[in-house]
Design a protein around this motif. Structure first.
Motif, PDB file in Angstrom:
ATOM      1  N   LEU A 103      55.495  26.492  53.233  1.00 20.04           N
ATOM      2  CA  LEU A 103      54.045  26.377  53.302  1.00 20.04           C
ATOM      3  C   LEU A 103      53.488  27.161  52.125  1.00 20.04           C
ATOM      4  O   LEU A 103      54.031  28.199  51.748  1.00 20.04           O
ATOM      5  N   ARG A 104      52.410  26.648  51.556  1.00 23.55           N
ATOM      6  CA  ARG A 104      51.804  27.332  50.410  1.00 23.55           C
ATOM      7  C   ARG A 104      50.291  27.316  50.584  1.00 23.55           C
ATOM      8  O   ARG A 104      49.711  26.299  50.945  1.00 23.55           O
ATOM      9  N   ALA A 105      49.677  28.464  50.303  1.00 21.34           N
ATOM     10  CA  ALA A 105      48.222  28.577  50.374  1.00 21.34           C
ATOM     11  C   ALA A 105      47.709  29.307  49.144  1.00 21.34           C
ATOM     12  O   ALA A 105      48.334  30.253  48.666  1.00 21.34           O
ATOM     13  N   HIS A 106      46.579  28.839  48.666  1.00 19.61           N
ATOM     14  CA  HIS A 106      45.858  29.506  47.580  1.00 19.61           C
ATOM     15  C   HIS A 106      44.766  30.316  48.269  1.00 19.61           C
ATOM     16  O   HIS A 106      43.993  29.777  49.067  1.00 19.61           O
ATOM     17  N   ILE A 107      44.732  31.607  47.984  1.00 18.00           N
ATOM     18  CA  ILE A 107      43.955  32.536  48.794  1.00 18.00           C
ATOM     19  C   ILE A 107      43.065  33.419  47.920  1.00 18.00           C
ATOM     20  O   ILE A 107      43.468  33.846  46.840  1.00 18.00           O
ATOM     21  N   VAL A 108      41.897  33.698  48.444  1.00 20.37           N
ATOM     22  CA  VAL A 108      41.064  34.775  47.921  1.00 20.37           C
ATOM     23  C   VAL A 108      40.900  35.767  49.060  1.00 20.37           C
ATOM     24  O   VAL A 108      40.516  35.398  50.172  1.00 20.37           O
ATOM     25  N   GLN A 109      41.231  37.023  48.793  1.00 21.36           N
ATOM     26  CA  GLN A 109      41.115  38.086  49.792  1.00 21.36           C
ATOM     27  C   GLN A 109      40.165  39.164  49.274  1.00 21.36           C
ATOM     28  O   GLN A 109      40.262  39.571  48.119  1.00 21.36           O
ATOM     29  N   PHE A 110      39.288  39.591  50.161  1.00 26.18           N
ATOM     30  CA  PHE A 110      38.441  40.750  49.918  1.00 26.18           C
ATOM     31  C   PHE A 110      39.002  41.858  50.802  1.00 26.18           C
ATOM     32  O   PHE A 110      39.023  41.726  52.029  1.00 26.18           O
ATOM     33  N   ILE A 111      39.502  42.909  50.191  1.00 26.71           N
ATOM     34  CA  ILE A 111      40.074  44.020  50.950  1.00 26.71           C
ATOM     35  C   ILE A 111      39.201  45.245  50.738  1.00 26.71           C
ATOM     36  O   ILE A 111      39.024  45.706  49.611  1.00 26.71           O
ATOM     37  N   ARG A 112      38.652  45.735  51.839  1.00 20.69           N
ATOM     38  CA  ARG A 112      37.806  46.924  51.813  1.00 20.69           C
ATOM     39  C   ARG A 112      38.610  48.108  52.336  1.00 20.69           C
ATOM     40  O   ARG A 112      39.416  47.951  53.253  1.00 20.69           O
ATOM     41  N   THR A 113      38.375  49.269  51.754  1.00 22.30           N
ATOM     42  CA  THR A 113      39.119  50.459  52.163  1.00 22.30           C
ATOM     43  C   THR A 113      38.155  51.561  52.559  1.00 22.30           C
ATOM     44  O   THR A 113      37.006  51.609  52.111  1.00 22.30           O
ATOM     45  N   THR A 114      38.659  52.431  53.420  1.00 27.64           N
ATOM     46  CA  THR A 114      37.917  53.612  53.857  1.00 27.64           C
ATOM     47  C   THR A 114      38.913  54.760  53.955  1.00 27.64           C
ATOM     48  O   THR A 114      39.940  54.620  54.623  1.00 27.64           O
ATOM     49  N   GLY A 115      38.632  55.837  53.265  1.00 30.87           N
ATOM     50  CA  GLY A 115      39.501  57.009  53.352  1.00 30.87           C
ATOM     51  C   GLY A 115      40.928  56.745  52.926  1.00 30.87           C
ATOM     52  O   GLY A 115      41.861  57.314  53.483  1.00 30.87           O
ATOM     53  N   GLY A 116      41.130  55.857  51.953  1.00 35.80           N
ATOM     54  CA  GLY A 116      42.467  55.587  51.444  1.00 35.80           C
ATOM     55  C   GLY A 116      43.306  54.666  52.305  1.00 35.80           C
ATOM     56  O   GLY A 116      44.522  54.575  52.125  1.00 35.80           O
ATOM     57  N   ARG A 117      42.654  53.936  53.237  1.00 33.37           N
ATOM     58  CA  ARG A 117      43.373  52.946  54.054  1.00 33.37           C
ATOM     59  C   ARG A 117      42.541  51.676  54.146  1.00 33.37           C
ATOM     60  O   ARG A 117      41.324  51.695  53.938  1.00 33.37           O
ATOM     61  N   ILE A 118      43.183  50.582  54.488  1.00 30.13           N
ATOM     62  CA  ILE A 118      42.504  49.283  54.593  1.00 30.13           C
ATOM     63  C   ILE A 118      41.663  49.255  55.867  1.00 30.13           C
ATOM     64  O   ILE A 118      42.166  49.513  56.957  1.00 30.13           O
ATOM     65  N   SER A 119      40.376  48.939  55.709  1.00 24.17           N
ATOM     66  CA  SER A 119      39.484  48.851  56.864  1.00 24.17           C
ATOM     67  C   SER A 119      39.077  47.418  57.173  1.00 24.17           C
ATOM     68  O   SER A 119      38.684  47.120  58.304  1.00 24.17           O
ATOM     69  N   GLU A 120      39.161  46.527  56.186  1.00 19.71           N
ATOM     70  CA  GLU A 120      38.793  45.127  56.430  1.00 19.71           C
ATOM     71  C   GLU A 120      39.459  44.227  55.411  1.00 19.71           C
ATOM     72  O   GLU A 120      39.536  44.563  54.228  1.00 19.71           O
ATOM     73  N   ILE A 121      39.955  43.108  55.916  1.00 21.38           N
ATOM     74  CA  ILE A 121      40.463  42.045  55.051  1.00 21.38           C
ATOM     75  C   ILE A 121      39.686  40.788  55.419  1.00 21.38           C
ATOM     76  O   ILE A 121      39.697  40.362  56.572  1.00 21.38           O
ATOM     77  N   GLU A 122      38.997  40.237  54.445  1.00 18.91           N
ATOM     78  CA  GLU A 122      38.323  38.954  54.641  1.00 18.91           C
ATOM     79  C   GLU A 122      39.063  37.952  53.781  1.00 18.91           C
ATOM     80  O   GLU A 122      39.237  38.174  52.582  1.00 18.91           O
ATOM     81  N   THR A 123      39.530  36.860  54.381  1.00 16.83           N
ATOM     82  CA  THR A 123      40.422  35.951  53.666  1.00 16.83           C
ATOM     83  C   THR A 123      39.956  34.502  53.741  1.00 16.83           C
ATOM     84  O   THR A 123      39.477  34.036  54.775  1.00 16.83           O
TER      85      THR A 123
END
Length: 131
Positions: A103-123
């Motif tokens: 399976l193959r997908a072309h993706i755009v991800q928005f990764i938000r961080t808080t305090g040096g860790r991932i807090s949100e991934i919008e894909t």
């Protein structure tokens, strides 16, 4: 770690077969993933950390391997935007898919961080036609 380094660490961990509790340290306790509608999730979805970790474990069982090929990143403050191609090879037949199918997908991800860790991934995942 910077947002870009966190995203790279997450993708590297998943490609190495890590999942569930092995990747929890990359996320804030209130982390969420927002998945926009796509061929596998027609209604999209929103998952909190426990669901994300469980999903990573289910994916690790289902996939023989997975790769993230990052083509472009743009980092601004506590966020990184990635344009990438994901490829996964199934290790067993499931639903309409055969064992060994890619399976193959072309993706755009928005990764938000808080305090040096991932807090949100919008894909936004755009899957190639399933063979």
């Amino acid at each position: 770690m910077t947002p870009h380094e966190l995203a790279a660490a997450l993708h590297a961990a998943l490609m190495a077969g890590q999942h569930g509790e092995d990747i929890r340290h990359l996320f804030t306790d209130d982390a969420v993933t927002i998945e926009h509608p796509n061929a596998l999730q027609p209604r999209g979805g929103r998952r909190h950390l426990t669901e994300m970790l469980a999903g990573s474990t289910a994916g690790a069982r289902l996939l023989e391997r997975q790769e993230f090929d990052v083509h472009q990143t743009v980092e601004a403050g506590d966020e990184v935007v990635l344009r990438l191609t994901w490829t996964g090879e199934l290790n067993e037949a499931v639903g309409p898919f055969a064992a060994g199918q890619q399976l193959r997908a072309h993706i755009v991800q928005f990764i938000r961080t808080t305090g040096g860790r991932i807090s949100e991934i919008e894909t936004f995942d755009c899957y190639e036609p399933f063979a």
